[in-house]
Design an enzyme around this catalytic site. Structure first.
Site, PDB file in Angstrom:
ATOM      1  N   SER A 166      -6.464 -10.176   3.991  1.00  0.00           N
ATOM      2  CA  SER A 166      -5.254 -11.118   4.828  1.00  0.00           C
ATOM      3  C   SER A 166      -4.357 -10.403   5.488  1.00  0.00           C
ATOM      4  O   SER A 166      -3.453 -10.825   6.364  1.00  0.00           O
ATOM      5  CB  SER A 166      -4.613 -11.805   3.591  1.00  0.00           C
ATOM      6  OG  SER A 166      -4.128 -10.815   2.699  1.00  0.00           O
ATOM      7  N   LYS A 221       4.545  -6.890   6.305  1.00  0.00           N
ATOM      8  CA  LYS A 221       3.630  -7.877   6.083  1.00  0.00           C
ATOM      9  C   LYS A 221       4.591  -9.162   5.751  1.00  0.00           C
ATOM     10  O   LYS A 221       5.472  -9.056   5.027  1.00  0.00           O
ATOM     11  CB  LYS A 221       2.722  -7.697   5.042  1.00  0.00           C
ATOM     12  CG  LYS A 221       1.499  -8.951   4.879  1.00  0.00           C
ATOM     13  CD  LYS A 221       0.335  -8.453   3.913  1.00  0.00           C
ATOM     14  CE  LYS A 221      -0.552  -9.877   3.750  1.00  0.00           C
ATOM     15  NZ  LYS A 221      -1.680  -9.683   2.853  1.00  0.00           N
ATOM     16  N   SER A 243      -7.555  -7.287   0.326  1.00  0.00           N
ATOM     17  CA  SER A 243      -6.731  -7.696   1.705  1.00  0.00           C
ATOM     18  C   SER A 243      -5.821  -6.616   2.309  1.00  0.00           C
ATOM     19  O   SER A 243      -5.299  -6.642   3.495  1.00  0.00           O
ATOM     20  CB  SER A 243      -5.707  -8.682   1.422  1.00  0.00           C
ATOM     21  OG  SER A 243      -6.040  -9.769   1.187  1.00  0.00           O
TER      22      SER A 243
END
Lengths: 481, 485
Positions: free
Chosen positions: B152, B76, B176
């Protein structure tokens, strides 16, 4: 109306840089004077993703300070973030302590004009220093040096117990002495290691309510603190007596003019939006840790002074001077111990001759060419009558010039005192033989000539004859008995 | 190769069926062809991946490899990676090349020997539930390109769901990891707060942020989480306790476990189809020997409001460092310092990030702090207490991960509150700091539904064990989206 109808109310905030090797929340070096930004690691720069880790040495130093002013040490204290934007504050917030500081409710006794007064210490909290904005050497731009950012500080906040600039300076000097004694701060005010904000207000004598206060920021010498507070007191009285009102504001002291000027008014002040720093857990301090740290506390100035009076029979003044700084006190004690000489004699030599010279040169005891063992060597030769006071001075001067220790100088220069009666009598005989006229006059009652003969004997012995012996022997010899 | 489990890939590497270089090339080729459809990567680090793969092949040959050596992974884009752009999907950090590695990155690459394929797209600064707030454009859900992948960690889940990476790191502040995993048929776990180091993980809300993993099975997740976890002296909030053997935990049977079903998570908000899937999953677990009982989490409904005080408050503070002075976006042609701040931040941050900074600044302001921040912290303590009491009665808590399946782009962008309610089931675990995960439990109209499991502190091994046993008995997690299989 006159100034004597007014009373000043003063509270001081002192920022004291802790002398840890590394920063409060990172492993970056804290040494002063490095090339700009060479001591700014990722944490100091506040790079994305970095996290603070508390330096245990800084915590221990803060606790030491608290213990030395009889304060309460918080068993649980919390770091908070104080927010404002400024280019030398990398994260946009300063990690400080707000609601739960490490140290609270301490006291400091000061002496002003012979009277002792107790000043309350509200709190002392740990925080990180900001960097420096450099406006010189940059046209239309500002240079940022983050070497200082993240240096550990304790901010020591006094109660508004101070009533004059003299008291303020006495408080600061005492505080300065303690933190230096504790070895938690180098005390260098010019480099900003110990700096002061002064909160000043005035009120009519006899009233209880405080007046509106102003805060004068970052005053970095005792003399400036004195001047800034005096200026501020006078200014405030003038404003009020002129029918005006004091505005709560932050002011700056200008050492050039000796005046303070407004920097920002309260309405412009930041809302710091304090909240507990979620990157740092509350700091838990156990009783055991506090006791362990207490055991490492050095003897503090006051206790040491009292001991010097009791143990060495020194006058309070001498003891006060000698205990003014830890290294000086250590120096004195080494000299007394190694020489076995009279402690008062040692004190006189150190205070008058040694410190006198060092002060003139602007040096501290650490800079002295004459080390404590060397000074002890000199005192020893006075104690055993090898040297007269006069010869000792000569040896002292030679030591100051780096000519080695006392015994080496005595041998090389042949400065050993003549104490043998026979040897002195031989010189006296020589002098009497050489000055028959003066001898006759003396014996006719011209007593004043005694000094002349002493001088001649000392001269003939190249100053080495023991003055007491000369006096004693000369009297008999001149009398011709 | 892109449908194999990590265990299979590990065996394949060890027995020289293929090299790490070949494996890496396979995924890089898939990224090349398929990612334009879903936009799951911000940066692909092909060159670095191949050199890491070669190093992994050498380690395998030398016999110094770990189970994960040579297996590719996607990061990420909020984990700092030395020498590689770390953008947080923000214009603010579009040109930020991290000068250091996050602890997670060090553990997975330098220590475990995994190969980094690239940096995954996400909501800007991890603020969002749909991946629509990224400066690099939205990520599309491989199951339906007209729908969001969740957020997210939208890029991480899309990449794994589409078979562009075998596994990916992710982070979870309010859901998330779990919400996007649910919307893309993945297994995602957010461990206990403090289990995975936050050092080098760009902060959104420090007291809630926790790194984790999204994978195609609980077993895959266990391998990677094992390597990511552990005490880090660089993170003061890191837990100083040994990491359980997560792989051994996979073998624990479900039989005899008591699973709590909190009424507060089974209310009206849930879509009918989702309800049916969750009910079926409960039946499956019961058939495996679990006993499901009602449990109370009375303060859970306060999660969303408490979260939207605490998270923005911390975010407003954490994001203060982006001021255009030392790194990140700096506005051009400014007249003074104040304008530098305003323009740099105004241009560098997107609308959602700005909204949260405003909210956070407000709740921390003088005169409002007690009413908002302190109050929210109290609620937080109540929620933690609820869980503590619940875990005295049950071993695990089961709930849906989301109220509904993936929604369409733009559906909730104009209504921030509707968007925030997406996290209604996931936020409580963050506020309490307990571990929680989502695993595939079925489909509604061809779109995946996630089942959420929450456990007591440091019970990752048990959570993954239950998920693994469930996955031994079901095949939902093996489904791949059409066009990517």
């Amino acid at each position: 109306m006159a100034q004597h109808e007014w009373e000043a109310v003063i509270g001081l905030e002192v920022h004291c840089q802790l002398s840890t090797k590394t920063k409060i929340f990172s492993g970056a070096n804290t040494a002063y004077g490095a090339e700009p930004n060479t001591q700014a690691d990722a944490v100091t720069l506040g790079l994305p993703g970095v996290l603070p880790v508390l330096n245990g040495a800084a915590l221990e130093m803060a606790i030491k300070f608290g213990l030395s002013v009889d304060a309460q040490i918080a068993r649980r204290c919390v770091f908070a973030r104080k927010h404002y934007f400024y280019p030398d504050l990398p994260k946009g917030y300063q990690i400080s302590q707000y609601e739960l500081p490490i140290v609270e409710h301490g006291v400091l006794d000061i002496e002003v004009n012979g009277a002792t007064k107790r000043i309350g210490i509200t709190r002392a909290h740990m925080e990180e220093d900001a960097g420096k904005s450099l406006h010189e050497n940059f046209v239309g731009e500002t240079g940022i040096d983050l070497n200082r950012a993240g240096t550990p500080l304790i901010e020591i906040v006094s109660e508004p117990d101070i009533r004059s600039s003299d008291e303020a300076v006495a408080y600061l000097k005492k505080l300065h002495q303690i933190v230096v004694y504790l070895g938690i701060c180098d005390g260098n005010m010019q480099e900003g290691s110990f700096r002061c904000d002064a909160n000043v207000s005035v009120r009519r004598k006899g009233t209880e309510k405080f007046g509106t206060r102003t805060e004068t920021k970052n005053i970095n010498s005792f003399r400036y603190v004195h001047a800034a507070i005096d200026f501020e007191i006078e200014r405030q009285i003038e404003v009020i007596e002129g029918g005006g009102k004091i505005i709560q504001e932050t002011r700056l002291y200008n050492p050039g003019t000796g005046e303070t000027r407004s920097m920002r008014v309260k309405e412009d002040a930041n809302d710091y939006r304090y909240f507990p720093d979620p990157d740092l857990l509350p700091v838990i301090v156990t009783d055991d840790e506090i006791e362990r740290i207490r055991a490492t506390l050095p003897e503090l100035p006051e206790a040491k002074r009292d001991r010097f009076v009791a143990q060495y029979g020194l006058p309070v003044y001498d003891a006060g001077v000698l205990t003014g700084e830890g290294p000086l006190a250590d120096y004195y004690e080494t000299v007394v111990k190694d020489s076995g000489a009279d402690p008062k004699l040692c004190a006189n030599w150190i205070i008058t001759d040694l410190l006198g010279g060092l002060n003139k040169a602007g040096h501290g005891i650490q800079d002295s060419v004459i080390t404590a063992p060397m000074m002890a060597g000199l005192m020893k030769r006075m104690a055993d009558n090898t040297l007269s006071g006069k010869l000792a001075k000569e040896v002292f001067e030679a030591m100051s010039d780096g000519e080695g220790d006392a015994d080496a100088i005595i041998d090389r220069k042949g400065l050993r005192q003549i104490t043998d009666d026979g040897a002195i009598l031989a010189v006296i005989q020589q002098v009497m033989d050489a000055n028959p006229g003066q001898l006759a006059q003396y014996r006719e009652g011209k007593d004043k000539l005694f000094g002349f003969f002493v001088g001649q004997v000392m001269k003939a012995s190249q100053g080495k004859a023991n003055p007491d012996a000369v006096n004693r022997l000369l009297k008999t010899a001149l009398a011709g008995e | 190769m892109h449908t194999s489990s990590l265990k299979k890939l590990s065996e394949g590497l060890r027995t020289r069926q293929f090299s790490s270089r070949e494996l890496t090339q396979h995924f890089l080729a898939r990224i090349d062809t398929l990612d334009p459809q879903i936009n799951s990567f911000i940066t692909v680090t092909a060159e670095r991946a191949l050199s890491q793969a070669d190093a992994a092949d050498r380690r395998i040959a030398e016999g110094t490899a770990t189970a994960l050596t040579g297996i590719p992974i996607a990061q990420k884009d909020l984990f700092c990676t030395e020498g590689v752009r770390t953008s947080c999907a923000s214009r603010m950090l579009d040109r930020f090349i991290a000068p250091y590695d996050a602890t997670v990155v060090k553990k997975l690459h330098a220590e475990a020997g995994m190969v980094m394929l690239g940096k995954c797209n996400m909501d800007e600064f991890a603020m969002g539930s749909s991946n629509e707030t990224s400066w690099y454009g939205p990520v599309k859900n491989p199951w339906d390109l007209n729908r969001v992948p969740g957020g997210s960690s939208g890029g991480s889940v899309a990449a794994v769901a589409a078979g562009l990476a075998p596994v990916a790191t992710a982070t979870d502040t309010g859901g998330s990891i779990r919400q996007p995993a649910a919307l893309t048929n993945l297994t995602g776990i957010k461990p206990t707060y403090g289990r995975v180091s936050r050092f080098g993980m760009i902060a959104f809300a420090s007291s809630l942020d926790q790194g984790g993993v999204v994978a195609r099975s609980a077993e895959d997740a266990a391998y990677v989480l094992q390597a990511m976890s552990g005490f880090d002296p660089l993170d003061s909030t890191s837990a100083d306790r040994p990491v359980d053997d997560l792989l051994a935990g996979l073998q624990h049977p479900i039989s005899g476990l008591k699973i709590g079903l909190p009424a507060e998570f089974f209310g009206d908000g849930m879509a009918v189809g989702v309800r049916a899937v969750i009910d079926a999953a409960i039946k499956t677990l019961e058939s495996l020997g679990a006993r499901c009982v009602p449990v109370q989490l009375p303060n859970a409904p306060l999660s969303v409001p408490a979260y939207y005080v605490v998270a923005p408050a911390e975010a407003s503070s954490n994001l203060s460092r982006y001021d255009g002075v030392r790194f990140g976006h700096r506005a051009e042609g400014v007249k003074n310092l104040e304008e530098l701040y305003k323009k740099s931040r105004g241009e560098g941050f997107g609308a959602e990030v700005q909204r949260r900074i405003m909210m956070g600044t407000y709740v921390l302001s003088h005169g409002y702090y007690d009413a908002y921040y302190l109050q929210a912290q109290k609620v937080r303590r109540l929620i933690s207490r609820d869980f503590k009491q619940a875990f005295e009665q049950v071993d695990l808590i089961l709930a849906p991960t989301t109220t509904d399946v993936a929604f369409r782009f733009g559906e909730k962008t104009d209504d921030p509150v509707a968007m925030y309610l997406n996290d209604v089931y996931t936020i409580a675990a963050n506020l309490a700091g307990i571990p929680a995960m989502s695993l595939p439990a079925g489909f509604v109209d061809g779109l995946p539904v996630g089942l959420q499991l929450m456990g007591n502190y440091f019970s990752e091994a048990r959570l993954l064990g239950v998920a693994h046993q469930y996955q031994q008995a079901t095949a939902w997690h093996t489904q791949m989206p059409k066009g990517f299989n």
